[in-house]
Design a protein around this motif. Structure first.
Motif, PDB file in Angstrom:
ATOM      1  N   TYR A  34      36.035  79.516  30.401  1.00  0.00           N
ATOM      2  CA  TYR A  34      36.710  79.028  31.610  1.00  0.00           C
ATOM      3  C   TYR A  34      38.168  79.471  31.651  1.00  0.00           C
ATOM      4  CZ  TYR A  34      39.362  76.099  34.737  1.00  0.00           C
ATOM      5  OH  TYR A  34      40.231  75.684  35.704  1.00  0.00           O
ATOM      6  N   ASP A  35      38.519  80.060  32.767  1.00  0.00           N
ATOM      7  CA  ASP A  35      39.888  80.499  33.022  1.00  0.00           C
ATOM      8  C   ASP A  35      40.173  80.164  34.484  1.00  0.00           C
ATOM      9  OD1 ASP A  35      42.160  82.690  32.170  1.00  0.00           O
ATOM     10  OD2 ASP A  35      41.612  82.850  34.279  1.00  0.00           O
ATOM     11  N   LEU A  36      41.228  79.418  34.737  1.00  0.00           N
ATOM     12  CA  LEU A  36      41.499  78.936  36.095  1.00  0.00           C
ATOM     13  C   LEU A  36      41.568  80.075  37.100  1.00  0.00           C
ATOM     14  CD1 LEU A  36      42.279  76.841  38.234  1.00  0.00           C
ATOM     15  CD2 LEU A  36      44.636  77.006  37.422  1.00  0.00           C
ATOM     16  N   ALA A  37      42.303  81.129  36.784  1.00  0.00           N
ATOM     17  CA  ALA A  37      42.500  82.208  37.755  1.00  0.00           C
ATOM     18  C   ALA A  37      41.175  82.872  38.115  1.00  0.00           C
ATOM     19  CB  ALA A  37      43.485  83.238  37.196  1.00  0.00           C
ATOM     20  N   ALA A  38      40.380  83.238  37.101  1.00  0.00           N
ATOM     21  CA  ALA A  38      39.118  83.931  37.351  1.00  0.00           C
ATOM     22  C   ALA A  38      38.076  83.003  37.964  1.00  0.00           C
ATOM     23  CB  ALA A  38      38.592  84.534  36.050  1.00  0.00           C
ATOM     24  N   ASN A  39      38.019  81.750  37.503  1.00  0.00           N
ATOM     25  CA  ASN A  39      37.041  80.803  38.024  1.00  0.00           C
ATOM     26  C   ASN A  39      37.322  80.506  39.493  1.00  0.00           C
ATOM     27  OD1 ASN A  39      34.744  79.034  37.425  1.00  0.00           O
ATOM     28  ND2 ASN A  39      36.155  77.333  37.704  1.00  0.00           N
ATOM     29  N   ASN A  40      38.578  80.262  39.798  1.00  0.00           N
ATOM     30  CA  ASN A  40      38.971  80.013  41.185  1.00  0.00           C
ATOM     31  C   ASN A  40      38.679  81.236  42.046  1.00  0.00           C
ATOM     32  OD1 ASN A  40      41.086  80.176  43.471  1.00  0.00           O
ATOM     33  ND2 ASN A  40      41.169  78.025  42.873  1.00  0.00           N
ATOM     34  N   GLY A  41      39.050  82.401  41.533  1.00  0.00           N
ATOM     35  CA  GLY A  41      38.829  83.627  42.291  1.00  0.00           C
ATOM     36  C   GLY A  41      37.360  83.872  42.560  1.00  0.00           C
ATOM     37  N   GLY A  42      36.519  83.648  41.533  1.00  0.00           N
ATOM     38  CA  GLY A  42      35.086  83.866  41.694  1.00  0.00           C
ATOM     39  C   GLY A  42      34.451  82.901  42.676  1.00  0.00           C
ATOM     40  N   TRP A  43      34.846  81.640  42.622  1.00  0.00           N
ATOM     41  CA  TRP A  43      34.272  80.651  43.531  1.00  0.00           C
ATOM     42  C   TRP A  43      34.737  80.877  44.967  1.00  0.00           C
ATOM     43  CZ3 TRP A  43      30.329  77.440  43.557  1.00  0.00           C
ATOM     44  CH2 TRP A  43      29.692  77.199  42.341  1.00  0.00           C
ATOM     45  N   GLN A  44      35.996  81.247  45.141  1.00  0.00           N
ATOM     46  CA  GLN A  44      36.451  81.522  46.506  1.00  0.00           C
ATOM     47  C   GLN A  44      35.820  82.814  47.045  1.00  0.00           C
ATOM     48  OE1 GLN A  44      39.831  80.255  48.325  1.00  0.00           O
ATOM     49  NE2 GLN A  44      40.914  79.501  46.506  1.00  0.00           N
ATOM     50  N   TRP A  45      35.551  83.748  46.156  1.00  0.00           N
ATOM     51  CA  TRP A  45      34.829  84.963  46.560  1.00  0.00           C
ATOM     52  C   TRP A  45      33.451  84.581  47.099  1.00  0.00           C
ATOM     53  CZ3 TRP A  45      30.238  87.311  45.165  1.00  0.00           C
ATOM     54  CH2 TRP A  45      30.083  88.656  45.488  1.00  0.00           C
ATOM     55  N   ALA A  46      32.759  83.695  46.368  1.00  0.00           N
ATOM     56  CA  ALA A  46      31.415  83.277  46.772  1.00  0.00           C
ATOM     57  C   ALA A  46      31.441  82.525  48.093  1.00  0.00           C
ATOM     58  CB  ALA A  46      30.787  82.404  45.694  1.00  0.00           C
ATOM     59  N   ALA A  47      32.468  81.696  48.280  1.00  0.00           N
ATOM     60  CA  ALA A  47      32.566  80.882  49.495  1.00  0.00           C
ATOM     61  C   ALA A  47      33.078  81.675  50.689  1.00  0.00           C
ATOM     62  CB  ALA A  47      33.481  79.685  49.248  1.00  0.00           C
ATOM     63  N   GLY A  48      33.649  82.858  50.432  1.00  0.00           N
ATOM     64  CA  GLY A  48      34.217  83.653  51.511  1.00  0.00           C
ATOM     65  C   GLY A  48      35.651  83.302  51.838  1.00  0.00           C
ATOM     66  N   SER A  49      36.217  82.333  51.108  1.00  0.00           N
ATOM     67  CA  SER A  49      37.564  81.857  51.437  1.00  0.00           C
ATOM     68  C   SER A  49      38.653  82.567  50.650  1.00  0.00           C
ATOM     69  CB  SER A  49      37.653  80.353  51.151  1.00  0.00           C
ATOM     70  OG  SER A  49      37.449  80.096  49.767  1.00  0.00           O
ATOM     71  N   GLY A  50      38.258  83.509  49.779  1.00  0.00           N
ATOM     72  CA  GLY A  50      39.209  84.123  48.874  1.00  0.00           C
ATOM     73  C   GLY A  50      39.735  85.461  49.336  1.00  0.00           C
ATOM     74  N   THR A  51      40.047  86.310  48.354  1.00  0.00           N
ATOM     75  CA  THR A  51      40.721  87.577  48.646  1.00  0.00           C
ATOM     76  C   THR A  51      39.767  88.673  49.090  1.00  0.00           C
ATOM     77  OG1 THR A  51      40.471  88.259  46.337  1.00  0.00           O
ATOM     78  CG2 THR A  51      42.481  87.065  46.924  1.00  0.00           C
ATOM     79  N   ASP A  52      38.483  88.488  48.886  1.00  0.00           N
ATOM     80  CA  ASP A  52      37.516  89.560  49.130  1.00  0.00           C
ATOM     81  C   ASP A  52      37.525  90.000  50.588  1.00  0.00           C
ATOM     82  OD1 ASP A  52      35.358  91.273  48.275  1.00  0.00           O
ATOM     83  OD2 ASP A  52      34.060  89.992  49.469  1.00  0.00           O
ATOM     84  N   ALA A  53      37.377  91.298  50.781  1.00  0.00           N
ATOM     85  CA  ALA A  53      37.427  91.831  52.144  1.00  0.00           C
ATOM     86  C   ALA A  53      36.100  91.683  52.886  1.00  0.00           C
ATOM     87  CB  ALA A  53      37.813  93.312  52.092  1.00  0.00           C
ATOM     88  N   ALA A  54      35.018  91.360  52.166  1.00  0.00           N
ATOM     89  CA  ALA A  54      33.703  91.240  52.813  1.00  0.00           C
ATOM     90  C   ALA A  54      33.666  90.023  53.739  1.00  0.00           C
ATOM     91  CB  ALA A  54      32.613  91.122  51.757  1.00  0.00           C
ATOM     92  N   PRO A  55      32.895  90.105  54.825  1.00  0.00           N
ATOM     93  CA  PRO A  55      32.839  88.976  55.776  1.00  0.00           C
ATOM     94  C   PRO A  55      32.103  87.775  55.189  1.00  0.00           C
ATOM     95  CG  PRO A  55      31.256  90.685  56.366  1.00  0.00           C
ATOM     96  CD  PRO A  55      32.075  91.252  55.257  1.00  0.00           C
ATOM     97  N   TYR A  56      32.346  86.612  55.789  1.00  0.00           N
ATOM     98  CA  TYR A  56      31.794  85.371  55.262  1.00  0.00           C
ATOM     99  C   TYR A  56      30.271  85.315  55.348  1.00  0.00           C
ATOM    100  CZ  TYR A  56      31.204  83.889  60.126  1.00  0.00           C
ATOM    101  OH  TYR A  56      30.831  83.803  61.432  1.00  0.00           O
ATOM    102  N   PHE A  57      29.655  86.150  56.207  1.00  0.00           N
ATOM    103  CA  PHE A  57      28.208  86.022  56.387  1.00  0.00           C
ATOM    104  C   PHE A  57      27.397  86.766  55.327  1.00  0.00           C
ATOM    105  CE2 PHE A  57      30.038  88.799  59.722  1.00  0.00           C
ATOM    106  CZ  PHE A  57      29.577  90.037  59.320  1.00  0.00           C
TER     107      PHE A  57
END
Length: 440
Positions: free
Chosen positions: A361-384
């Motif tokens: 567990y690492d806060l930065a990577a865990n947060n980043g990965g979960w926000q990526w999955a939710a679509g709310s993070g830095t990823d450029a892919a659309p939420y759908f």
């Protein structure tokens, strides 16, 4: 105070860098001209938030600091190990020793930054310098910037700039071993037992910190298939700094560009956490995603946690993390997508569960990965983008080997029906996201 303690010394404070080799802050301490005493603090502020008295991460840290103390004893020195709150311990240390300076390495999380600001002020008030260095990443904070002098918020262009800047200077190890004769000479002190810090020793072995060339050379081909020995399992060692990021990056440059990208993701998420600290405080990187109306069905969340969703790949991943503290990266994406998109449960619930269970567990990577999955993070892919867990299983576990290992009850009367229909869940998710984002 003993006569030995009247000698002016420097203290090196170990945190996420539990090694002597290639340690930036330790290197600078050893070259300071003062004898160096190493310190590790079992921080009550962190430990008291852990719910499991058999938390394997605490066992790992305890075993690691015992090994570290043995290594320092071979140099005629010691690892001073204390249990308590950092403020109180540093007050005591300034009375116990004549301190010339304190050295440590940067930490980027909110609690760590607040803690270090407090300790720096405490020491400054007593005329003691507090010096920190970059160690756990290759590039930090704002070292990688766009042509417009702004922070990268999308990984691919960040990774290109990272690779363009990285050279032998950034990859070179700090030659700490040359200065081991500068450790403060003293007898080893007793180490607090794991019981004295409020925990019990967890059973089971930990992953090796050695990575075979075979794993790296075949990393690109194998890494997405959870039944294959295709990943490094190095995460816990990176998290607690028992390995050097510079050593690993050099090895990655030599063997696997795909694995190098995984190391760059670490730097990327750490610089996101530093420059956008709100993400570490539970807010979406893209604020408009905080308007999503999550269903947050507690009964469904419990079924997800226990691996009883009726989707074999999701359940296999949850059984794996519950049993071992590890989950294959491809499966992490699937289970995170399922929780946030299929069940419409707030990504923060899943992030907190992973924080409790993951050895690495690492806060930065865990947060980043979960926000990526939710679509709310830095990823450029659309939420759908919504993973179909059945299709993912067919593609990445085609023989069902991983699923059979972790879901032995599959095809029995004990295995549950799916808790949600994929098609319905997908349409419900798209509707909820559209409604939230339409208010932008």
């Amino acid at each position: 105070m003993t006569s030995q303690n009247k000698q002016k010394i420097a203290i090196f404070w170990h945190r996420r860098d539990l090694r002597l080799h290639d340690n930036a802050g330790l290197y600078h301490a050893l070259r300071s001209g003062l004898p160096v005493l190493c310190l590790f603090i079992f921080d009550k502020n962190i430990l008291e938030k852990l719910n499991d008295r058999h938390d394997k991460r605490v066992t790992f840290i305890h075993e690691t600091v015992m090994d570290l103390q043995s290594s320092l004893a071979e140099q005629g020195s010691d690892l001073l190990i204390r249990y308590g709150t950092p403020e109180k311990i540093w007050e005591e240390l300034t009375e116990e020793f004549q301190l010339g300076a304190v050295y440590t390495n940067h930490d980027y999380e909110s609690y760590s930054k607040t803690r270090d600001t407090q300790i720096e002020a405490l020491l400054k008030n007593k005329g003691i310098g507090f010096k920190t260095y970059k160690d756990q990443v290759l590039f930090e904070k704002d070292e990688i910037k766009t042509g417009q002098n702004t922070i990268y918020t999308v990984f691919t262009p960040y990774s290109r700039a990272w690779k363009a800047k990285c050279n032998d200077f950034f990859l070179s190890s700090y030659p700490t071993e040359k200065y081991f004769n500068r450790f403060f000479q003293t007898q080893p002190r007793p180490i607090p037992s794991i019981g004295e810090i409020g925990f019990e020793r967890a059973q089971g072995a930990f992953p090796s910190q050695k990575i075979s060339n075979d794993v790296l050379e075949k990393y690109e081909d194998r890494r997405n298939y959870p039944a294959q020995p295709g990943t490094t399992h190095i995460g816990i060692h990176l998290r607690f700094g028992t390995v050097s990021i510079r050593d690993l990056a050099r090895k990655a440059f030599e063997t696997s560009d795909t694995w190098l990208n995984e190391l760059i993701w670490r730097d990327f998420y750490q610089q996101i956490l530093w420059n956008f600290p709100q993400v570490g405080e539970g807010r979406a990187f893209r604020p408009e995603y905080d308007r999503i109306k999550w269903r947050n069905n507690e009964a469904e969340f419990k079924l997800w946690c226990k691996g009883q969703t009726g989707y074999p790949l999701v359940d296999a991943g949850m059984h794996e993390i519950n049993a071992t503290g590890f989950m294959h990266n491809r499966v992490r994406m699937v289970v995170a997508s399922f929780l946030t998109k299929h069940l419409l449960i707030d990504w923060r619930w899943g992030e907190a569960y992973f924080a409790e269970k993951l050895l690495d567990y690492d806060l930065a990577a865990n947060n980043g990965g979960w926000q990526w999955a939710a679509g709310s993070g830095t990823d450029a892919a659309p939420y759908f983008r919504i993973f179909n867990p059945t299709a993912q299983a067919e593609k990445f576990d085609p023989k069902g080997e991983y699923i059979r290992k972790w879901v032995p009850e599959l095809n029995s009367l004990n295995y549950p029906d799916p808790i949600v229909d994929h098609k319905m869940a997908r349409e419900r998710c798209l509707k909820a996201y559209k409604e939230a984002l339409a208010k932008s």
